[in-house]
Design a protein around this motif. Structure first.
Motif, short mmCIF file in Angstrom:
data_model
loop_
_atom_site.label_atom_id
_atom_site.label_comp_id
_atom_site.label_asym_id
_atom_site.label_seq_id
_atom_site.Cartn_x
_atom_site.Cartn_y
_atom_site.Cartn_z
N TYR A 137 0.82 -1.20 0.00
CA TYR A 137 0.00 0.00 0.00
C TYR A 137 0.86 1.26 0.00
O TYR A 137 1.97 1.27 0.54
CB TYR A 137 -0.91 0.03 1.23
N VAL A 138 0.31 2.30 -0.60
CA VAL A 138 0.89 3.64 -0.49
C VAL A 138 0.03 4.39 0.52
O VAL A 138 -1.16 4.60 0.29
CB VAL A 138 0.90 4.37 -1.84
N PHE A 139 0.63 4.76 1.64
CA PHE A 139 -0.08 5.50 2.68
C PHE A 139 0.24 6.98 2.52
O PHE A 139 1.40 7.39 2.63
CB PHE A 139 0.34 5.01 4.07
N ILE A 140 -0.78 7.77 2.24
CA ILE A 140 -0.61 9.20 1.99
C ILE A 140 -1.08 9.98 3.21
O ILE A 140 -2.23 9.85 3.64
CB ILE A 140 -1.42 9.64 0.75
N VAL A 141 -0.18 10.77 3.80
CA VAL A 141 -0.53 11.57 4.96
C VAL A 141 -0.28 13.03 4.63
O VAL A 141 0.86 13.45 4.46
CB VAL A 141 0.30 11.16 6.21
#
Length: 217
Positions: free
Chosen positions: A10-14
């Motif tokens: 997953y790419v976790f975007i914050v």
């Protein structure tokens, strides 16, 4: 290498900017990445499931908890997600600081979709290779345990559970000397040099710290 888009990464975007999160989400969809977005570092910490693989695309300047503060907190929690910082306010001292702290990249907004996808794909492919290598290493470790006899496995499980040789002998109905022999063979066959190392090996291979006493020697 298998297509990274088919893997459970997953790419976790914050990022605290709604427009930025939406825009990055569209880029991830076009690239075929699995992704999740978070409006703050706190929300990410609340929702993230330890062990979920991928990478973190992280804004630097956010209210309450900044990106580099989140980086520090992840390290404290022993969470090793590769981090790509994406910020509109980058400077050399900050870049050097977060890279020294373990970030894999530092990009300045606005960044082209092509470049961002290339960087993310490279990080995920590296993570996929690292994960596959760790699986192979784990399988090699577990093969050591497969070479144990039934009685050796019983003795090992009781040793790891913290039982003394005398108690193991009583539970299994064998002599104290026989327990010592089996214990020595376990250490030799597994390659463990200490009880702690043996316990970690059992944990890695998901063996319960207990044994049945129903089998014979």
């Amino acid at each position: 290498m298998r297509d990274i888009s088919t893997q459970t990464f997953y790419v976790f975007i914050v990022d605290d900017d709604d427009a930025v999160r939406d825009g990055l989400g569209e880029v991830m969809e076009v690239a075929g990445f699995n992704y999740q977005t978070f409006e703050s570092a706190e929300h990410f910490l609340q929702d993230y499931c330890p062990g979920k693989r991928g990478c973190l695309v992280l804004d630097l300047n956010m209210p309450d908890m900044t990106g580099d503060e989140l980086q520090t907190e992840l390290f404290r929690r022993d969470i090793h997600l590769p981090i790509i910082f994406l910020t509109g306010y980058g400077d050399i001292p900050t870049t050097v600081r977060v890279i020294k702290a373990g970030a894999v990249d530092f990009l300045t907004k606005p960044v082209s979709s092509k470049l961002l996808i290339e960087r993310i794909r490279g990080v995920l492919e590296q993570e996929a290779r690292r994960y596959e290598d760790s699986l192979l290493a784990e399988q090699a470790l577990c093969r050591r345990l497969n070479g144990l006899t039934t009685r050796e496995s019983e003795v090992m499980s009781l040793v790891v559970a913290g039982h003394a040789n005398k108690e193991i002998a009583r539970q299994l109905g064998i002599s104290h000397r026989t327990v010592e022999v089996h214990r020595a063979r376990v250490m030799e066959k597994t390659g463990a040099t200490s009880l702690l190392e043996l316990a970690r090996l059992c944990e890695t291979c998901r063996l319960p710290p207990e044994a049945s006493s129903s089998e014979s020697e």
